[in-house]
Structure formats: structure tokens, C-alpha cells
Design an enzyme around this catalytic site. Structure first.
Site, PDB file in Angstrom:
ATOM      1  N   MET A 191      10.432  25.325  -2.033  1.00 40.07           N
ATOM      2  CA  MET A 191       9.596  24.302  -2.660  1.00 40.07           C
ATOM      3  C   MET A 191      10.427  23.296  -3.438  1.00 40.07           C
ATOM      4  O   MET A 191      10.180  22.088  -3.368  1.00 40.07           O
ATOM      5  CB  MET A 191       8.572  24.955  -3.592  1.00 40.07           C
ATOM      6  CG  MET A 191       7.645  23.935  -4.265  1.00 40.07           C
ATOM      7  SD  MET A 191       6.454  24.678  -5.386  1.00 40.07           S
ATOM      8  CE  MET A 191       5.345  25.454  -4.213  1.00 40.07           C
ATOM      9  N   LYS A 235       0.840  -1.197   0.000  1.00 43.48           N
ATOM     10  CA  LYS A 235       0.000   0.000   0.000  1.00 43.48           C
ATOM     11  C   LYS A 235       0.875   1.247   0.000  1.00 43.48           C
ATOM     12  O   LYS A 235       2.091   1.175   0.232  1.00 43.48           O
ATOM     13  CB  LYS A 235      -0.912   0.008   1.231  1.00 43.48           C
ATOM     14  CG  LYS A 235      -0.165   0.004   2.568  1.00 43.48           C
ATOM     15  CD  LYS A 235      -1.134  -0.019   3.728  1.00 43.48           C
ATOM     16  CE  LYS A 235      -0.371   0.031   5.067  1.00 43.48           C
ATOM     17  NZ  LYS A 235      -1.263   0.102   6.223  1.00 43.48           N
ATOM     18  N   TYR A 273      14.275  32.525   1.850  1.00 47.52           N
ATOM     19  CA  TYR A 273      13.080  33.296   2.192  1.00 47.52           C
ATOM     20  C   TYR A 273      13.083  33.670   3.673  1.00 47.52           C
ATOM     21  O   TYR A 273      13.451  32.862   4.535  1.00 47.52           O
ATOM     22  CB  TYR A 273      11.812  32.475   1.891  1.00 47.52           C
ATOM     23  CG  TYR A 273      11.510  32.325   0.429  1.00 47.52           C
ATOM     24  CD1 TYR A 273      11.237  33.430  -0.360  1.00 47.52           C
ATOM     25  CD2 TYR A 273      11.485  31.065  -0.163  1.00 47.52           C
ATOM     26  CE1 TYR A 273      10.944  33.285  -1.715  1.00 47.52           C
ATOM     27  CE2 TYR A 273      11.190  30.895  -1.507  1.00 47.52           C
ATOM     28  CZ  TYR A 273      10.923  32.033  -2.287  1.00 47.52           C
ATOM     29  OH  TYR A 273      10.636  31.881  -3.616  1.00 47.52           O
TER      30      TYR A 273
END
Length: 820
Positions: free
Chosen positions: A764, A489, A715
């Protein structure tokens, strides 16, 4: 070149060598191949199958092998029913592996050319392959395929000896005491090489000295032993030695090692002269392996001038096959730096394990195999490809093109790689598994690049051998007859469902389990045929599950009644279900007070049958939950006994998860569920070191910046340089599964085997690392987690568990599968 010649054995000869008794319906049958795996038949009529003792009874495979044309068998069961196989030969032995070893030992006596035997903790395969590269211009060499150095692998390797060769090179590996004497008798090395003694298989010996002594048994009849001078004390009883050393006086004494960007200069003193080699490698292990080869060539009488020239041309040894996504819904198996007959056989077996696609394709270069007549070689290659069931064949090279009449008529041939790249119709490839296998100078990496799907450079490397190792570890814990369900799974815990499921099916797992019906459907479409349980079925998916022969977990009367309605409306028969009991996890499942209502309903369902009944343990890995776990097991046993009594039939019962397999052996019942342990992660701390690392998350350095004290990074300017230094930006971010919580020094990665910390916030797609104190270059590999920086450490830094780390790796991260 010599004509290809085999020592000819009939089954009659072999039975007289190893048999306690025998039944020969075809006594003159010629035997060329020793077969131990019923899935890897090369030439059925000339194969002799050994029914090896193991967890599974190999005698059960004889019926299918007979149907496939195998006619000769070595067996141990005295009461085996041979009457069902009227055209077969049977040899009875007391131990099939020992019989194979005796046969290989006998075969070895037919040849009197020199044989090099290599053992040690590391470097055996590299030294063997480099010696082959260095000596193949002058000698006809037979060598162990890949890393065939086990009790079985050595026998299969030595069996390949013929009189076409004038040198043999074989590896020997051991994991515990009293194994090397057997291998010495099979290999009978005239020249010995000891690479080194490290920590591999330490658990099989009382101490390193005992392990060294055991390994030295390989050389008890050798004419010479080549080894590091530091092991001299343990080998004084061996008369003739040739030593090398990095620090001490030796036959080959290293006096200087100068590492440059892509090569290393090694100076040594030999017979009072100063000599030097240059090698195109810089790692310490490569340097030591090259020195061992240098010492061997000097002992064998090679001139320093020849050694120098050949050392600089050493090629890397590719130790593993690489499975990755390709264009047009295809998969690519990349073995683009290796081409000989033995490794081709192994690679095609791996190709045949893959069931994701209907078509299996082989792209092969000319084979450079010393000593073999070319007509005979390519006739054997063509026969191998046909016997193994390859659907499409593409041959590249003048020799293959010259011998194309041996191959099927639909095969394609090209003079060289450039002709193939320019002239091949790439749109003709669709939904295939493609094995790319070529000698290095054919530059098949260009073909691999052309066929590979272009994906994000960050990769999750999955070691398929490690998964098999872990599977076998847990299998060894099971009582006889206990079945195993493997959990695939959540994209096989982030590792890739289709590829892992194929591997598990090939290695004899009884059941698979997925979380949702869609996952099971994908596996069926990828060629998975073994039973699959769906843990979280939705009512809307029941019809699709029935169509794809998927079996639902039933955890409530609502779900059961909905499934029963479908069965009734479709007039279905014998539908299997898996009843989930809640014995204390309190997530899904029937509570004890719901049992009577469930039983009443099941008794009314003539076309639904309970296949298994199971439950989940809430804390099986923890000693503090011992009493609670025992309570769950007792309650499970009580409820399932009631069901079997009132339903009037038995079913499989399973409550053990990964940790319970080891910690609660009495709770194995008829089946266990193996989940995260397959992937090298275990909640029972004492078991963790026994598992092999499966997944390595890697990326690369995009850019290096030199910054001043006080400069800020990322950032929010949260990263601040505490001194003048440098940072490296790497190609992984929180969109890939490296979370923001690991920013600002909380997370670590490995560059050139050195830990570095994050600096600034995680972006990101990128992360910045403080590399002020180490030497790095743009393009260097960066390990996020793996063998030397474990997923346990990353999970600890995140205040979570390893499960979350690996299942959070984004699907945009390329999965690359390796098979060594």
C-alpha cells in the site's frame, strides 16, 4: 562603492535611435525600463513598452498600460489611434523586437569594460553564475538575470549595463540558423566561452557542425575564446583560443578526476605544472562546468591559490522557483538560495501570477549586489515592492533593518533568521501566497521548512515552464483568431487545478473546462476570472454554477429543461450554455435525430443563449479512423450550420481535441480544446518529441537490505532473490498511484540514472526494488516517471494509457511546482 549611475535616455534620444517616425507629447520623459509584458510593470512612468509581434496583437494592451501610468510606446501599426492617449509618446518602427535589439546594441557601445559572452547547448547559466561567485569578491559584475539568453532576453540583459560595473557576463542561446549574428552585435563579447555542443535544439539545424558554426559566430570579434579542445577544428579561424580537455593535450589538460562522496578532486597540467582543484560536486556536468570556470580564471590571471580556495566554496545554482503548499491555507514560493535585484523582480512577477490567496507576502534577506550604493539599492527595492503591489513585507538582515524607513510602515524587520524564527507570530500567517527569497548564508531553508505543510515525502514535481512551452506549441498550430479552451478537469490531469489554472489564465487562454461544478467553484475562489465550462453538470449544482458564473454543458433535453426552469424562477438574463452534440463518440450529447426538438425548445428561451456548440472526436489521433473522423467533422459542420441559421445568431464551434489540433487543422473552427497535450502527452506519435515533460514522480529510498539467494520479498513471498544481492524499499505504493500490476519485475524506476526493477508485490505504501547491480544509498532519489523514464513506458507496462497513470496519482502525494 561606486555611486549608482545610469546612462540617461529621454524618449527623444530613443526615438532618434530607432524610430521611423514618432509622436512625442512628453519628449523629455526619462526611460529606464524596457517593458514587453503588460503584466510586469516595475516603474510605469520610466517604462517604454514594445508592442512585440506575436500570436496576440500587443497593441491591445496599450489602453490598460496607459491607465496604469505608462506613457511611452514602441508600435508597428501605422493606423493606431493615438488621439485617445494625449499624454503618451509613440515611436513607430517596422519590427518591435528588432527595434529593441538596436536600442540595446546602441546602449552597449557606451561601455568599454570586459564582457564575457557564453553560449553552448548546456551549462550556460551554471557557468555564468559560478563565474560570478568566483569573481565577485574582486569585481563589480553585471550578468544576465536567470536564463535570459533569447533574442529578447539578451536585449533586456544588456540594457542593464551601467558604469558602476567593471565586468559583464551574458548568455546567448539560439534555436535555429541566422540568430547568433544579432546577439553578437548586442553583447559584443571581448571574452568568449563555449560550454559544449549537445542535442538541444538539434531540430533547428541540418547537423551538429552547422549548429557549432552558428554558435561560434558569437565570438567573431572576441579577443579570446575558451573552449574544449575537441571543438578546435571548427574554431581555427578564430585567432586566440584557450583550450581545456579531459583526454587530449590542451592549455588546461585534465589528468585525473577523483570522485568522493560529496566532492571531486580534479588534477590538471597547466604551463608544465601540475595543479588541482576540489569542488563540492560529483556530477559529470558539474565537473565540466567547473573546469570551464577554472580555465577562465587562469586566463584572467587569477593565482592558483585563490582559485583553489574559491572553487571549494562554490554553491549550487538554483535554477527554478518552487511552489508548494504551506501552513494555514497558504502557498509558499521557495527561492531561498538566491538574492539579487534582477532575480527579485522576476520572482515577484511569479508571486503576482498567483491568485489563490488574497494576500501576497514577501520575506526577503539583505541583498548582496556588487557595486551599488546601499541607500540607492534599498530605495529601489522598496519602490519595486510598492510598485508590484506586495501586501506584506518582512525584511531579514542588518542592512534591511538599517534602511527600513524606505519601506511601508506595516513592514517587519529582523536582524537575522534566528531572530525571525524565534520572534515572529506564525499564527498571523493565514490564506497568503508567500515568496521566500534570501541569500544563501541566511539559511532561509529553515524558514521554508517552518512554513511548508508536512506531507508524504513522495512528490509529483510539475514544471510550469514546460506547460507554457506546450501551450505555446499548440498555439503556434492555430489559425489566426482561433480561440483555445484548456482542460483542467480531474485535478488538471493530476497536476493541480488551481496552480495550473492560474498559469493558463496568466498566459492568455480563452476558456477553461472542468468536469464538475465543485472544480469550477474552487477555481473561482482561487481568483480565476476567465470563462469556465462545466462538462458534467448535475441539476442540483445549477444554482451554485450561476452564483459563480460557471457555464454548463448541455447534453440532453432533461438537463436543458432543468436549467431553463432555474433561469425562469430566478429571473436571470443572458445565461450562456454549451450544447454538446454526439457525432459518433456515443457517450453524451444530442444525436442528429434530436436536433429539431432541441431547436424548437431553444427558440422559446429568450434568456438562454448558446455560447458554444461542440462535439468529441472518437479517434482523431489514429490514421485507421481517418474516414470516421472526417464523417464526424462533416456531421458537426452540417448540424451547427443549421442551428446558426435557425437561431439567427452565431456561436463558437469546437470539435478538435489535443490530437486533432495538429492532425486535423481544417477542423479548428472558432475554438479548440487542449487537454492532455498541455501536460506533455500526445496521441499523435510524431508530435510527442516536440512536447516538454511536465510531471516527474519522485520518491526516496527508506532502507537497503542485503539478502541471500532464495530469500523471499513482500506479501505472498512472490519475490525471490535469484542470487545474493540487495533490495531497496522506497516510499511509494498502490495508495499513491503505483499499482500492484507493476510488481514482480513488471515495473521499473530510476536510481542514479540507472533502471531497476520491482521485486515482490507492491504494498500500500511501499515498493521493493532489486538494486543488486548498482551503488545506492539510503535517502537517494528515485524517479518513478519523468524525463528519462517516460510515463509512456509506465503506461505500456500497465497495459493502459498515460492519462490513467497521471490521473491516478493520489492526492496524498505532494505537488511541487517549479518555475525556471
Amino acid at each position: 562603492m561606486k555611486e549608482l549611475f545610469y546612462t540617461i535616455y529621454t524618449i527623444q534620444n530613443i526615438s532618434e535611435t530607432i524610430g521611423l517616425k514618432y509622436l512625442l507629447n512628453r519628449p523629455h520623459q526619462t526611460i529606464k525600463n524596457l517593458l514587453t509584458d503588460s503584466r510586469k510593470i516595475t516603474d510605469a512612468p520610466s517604462s517604454l513598452f514594445f508592442a512585440l509581434e506575436g500570436k496576440r496583437d500587443a497593441h491591445q494592451f496599450i489602453e490598460n498600460l496607459y491607465k496604469l501610468g505608462v506613457r511611452s510606446f514602441v508600435i508597428t501599426k501605422q493606423d493606431f489611434l493615438t488621439a485617445s492617449f494625449p499624454k503618451a509618446n509613440f515611436i513607430w518602427v517596422s519590427n518591435a523586437l528588432k527595434a529593441m535589439q538596436e536600442l540595446a546594441k546602441s546602449h552597449r557601445t557606451h561601455f568599454d569594460y570586459p564582457v564575457i559572452g557564453i553560449t553552448g547547448s548546456n551549462g550556460k547559466t551554471i557557468v555564468k553564475e559560478w563565474l560570478y561567485q568566483l569573481m565577485v569578491p574582486d569585481k563589480e559584475i553585471i550578468r544576465s538575470p536567470k536564463s535570459y539568453n533569447s533574442q529578447m532576453g539578451v536585449s533586456l540583459s544588456v540594457w542593464q549595463m551601467t558604469n558602476q560595473y567593471d565586468l559583464g557576463i551574458f548568455e546567448a542561446g539560439i534555436s535555429t540558423k541566422n540568430e547568433m549574428d544579432v546577439l553578437e552585435g548586442i553583447i559584443q563579447p571581448t571574452i568568449g566561452i563555449l560550454t559544449n555542443i549537445g542535442d538541444a535544439h538539434d531540430e533547428g539545424f541540418n547537423n551538429r557542425e552547422e549548429k557549432l558554426g552558428e554558435k561560434l559566430k558569437l565570438f567573431k570579434h572576441s579577443k579570446i575564446l575558451i573552449l574544449n579542445e575537441k571543438y578546435i577544428g571548427e574554431s581555427q579561424k578564430l585567432k586566440n583560443i584557450f583550450t581545456w580537455s579531459l583526454t587530449e593535450k590542451a592549455n588546461l589538460q585534465i589528468i585525473d578526476i577523483d570522485k568522493k562522496e560529496n566532492q571531486t578532486a580534479i588534477k590538471a597540467k597547466y604551463q608544465e605544472n601540475e595543479i588541482q582543484i576540489n569542488i563540492p560536486f560529483t556530477s559529470q556536468s558539474s565537473i565540466e562546468n567547473a573546469i570551464i570556470c577554472w580555465a577562465t580564471l587562469l586566463y584572467l590571471g587569477y593565482t592558483q591559490n585563490i582559485i583553489e580556495k574559491r572553487m571549494m566554496n562554490l554553491l549550487p545554482v538554483k535554477m527554478r522557483l518552487e511552489l508548494k503548499k504551506g501552513i494555514n491555507q497558504s502557498d509558499i514560493i521557495d527561492d531561498s538560495y538566491n538574492s539579487d535585484f534582477s532575480s527579485l523582480d522576476i520572482a515577484i512577477d511569479f508571486l503576482n501570477q498567483q491568485n489563490q490567496h488574497p494576500t501576497k507576502t514577501l520575506i526577503l534577506s539583505d541583498i548582496y549586489q556588487s557595486g551599488i550604493n546601499e541607500n540607492e539599492l534599498y530605495k529601489n527595492v522598496a519602490q519595486l515592492i510598492k510598485n508590484k503591489g506586495v501586501d506584506k513585507f518582512i525584511g531579514i538582515g542588518e542592512e534591511l533593518k538599517k534602511h527600513q524607513l524606505f519601506f511601508e510602515k506595516n513592514s517587519l524587520f529582523f536582524n537575522n533568521t534566528e531572530d525571525f524564527l524565534k520572534g515572529f507570530n506564525w499564527d498571523s500567517i493565514i490564506n497568503e501566497t508567500i515568496l521566500i527569497k534570501g541569500a544563501r548564508h541566511f539559511e532561509f531553508e529553515k524558514i521554508s521548512k517552518k512554513l511548508s505543510l508536512k506531507i508524504h515525502e513522495t512528490v509529483l514535481e510539475i514544471n510550469l515552464n514546460a506547460i507554457v512551452n506546450n501551450l505555446n506549441h499548440y498555439k503556434s498550430k492555430l489559425k489566426p483568431g482561433v480561440k483555445l479552451m484548456a482542460m483542467v478537469k480531474a485535478f488538471a490531469y493530476g497536476s493541480g487545478s488551481e496552480e495550473i489554472a492560474n498559469l493558463l489564465q496568466h498566459n492568455g487562454v480563452d476558456y477553461l473546462s472542468v468536469a464538475y461544478a465543485d472544480e469550477g467553484i474552487e477555481l473561482r475562489e482561487a481568483g480565476i476570472t476567465i470563462p469556465i465550462m462545466v462538462l458534467g453538470p448535475e441539476v442540483s449544482s445549477f444554482e451554485a454554477m450561476v452564483n459563480y458564473n460557471l457555464e454548463p454543458e448541455i447534453y440532453s433535453l432533461r438537463i436543458l429543461k432543468a436549467f431553463a426552469d432555474l433561469v425562469s424562477s430566478k429571473n436571470l438574463n443572458n445565461q450562456s450554455i454549451h450544447i454538446k452534440l454526439d457525432t459518433g463518440m456515443h457517450r453524451l450529447g444530442f444525436m442528429e435525430d434530436e436536433v429539431d426538438e432541441l431547436l424548437s425548445f431553444l427558440k422559446q428561451q429568450a434568456n438562454i443563449k448558446v455560447k458554444t456548440m461542440f462535439s468529441h472526436l472518437a479517434g482523431s489521433e489514429s490514421e485507421k479512423h481517418h474516414d470516421y473522423t472526417q464523417h464526424q467533422i462533416d456531421l458537426f459542420s452540417k448540424i451547427t450550420s443549421k442551428f446558426e441559421t435557425e437561431l439567427g445568431y452565431t456561436f463558437l464551434k469546437h470539435i478538435s481535441n489535443t490530437s486533432a489540433i495538429t492532425k486535423w487543422p481544417k477542423a479548428q473552427f472558432e475554438m479548440v480544446r487542449l487537454g492532455i497535450g498541455l501536460y506533455g502527452i500526445e496521441g499523435v506519435v510524431e508530435e510527442q518529441h516536440r512536447l516538454a515533460n511536465v510531471a516527474t514522480l519522485k520518491t526516496t529510498i527508506s532502507q537497503i537490505k542485503h539478502l541471500k539467494k532464495g530469500d523471499t520479498i513482500g506479501y505472498g513471498r512472490s519475490g525471490v532473490m535469484q542470487k545474493d544481492g540487495k533490495i531497496a524499499t522506497v516510499k511509494i505504493g498502490y495508495a499513491d498511484g503505483f499499482p500492484r500490476i507493476l510488481g514482480n519485475g513488471k515495473g521499473e524506476m530510476l536510481i542514479n540514472n540507472q533502471k531497476v526493477k520491482t521485486i515482490g508485490n507492491i504494498c500500500m505504501d511501499m515498493t521493493m526494488l532489486d538494486v543488486s547491480d548498482i551503488a545506492v544509498n539510503t535517502g537517494d532519489d528515485v524517479v518513478v516517471f519523468g524525463e528519462d523514464l517516460s510515463v509512456y513506458e509506465m503506461a505500456k507496462n500497465m497495459d493502459t494509457i498515460p492519462y490513467e497513470v497521471i490521473t491516478n496519482i493520489s492526492q496524498r502525494v505532494k505537488r511541487v511546482y517549479y518555475y525556471e
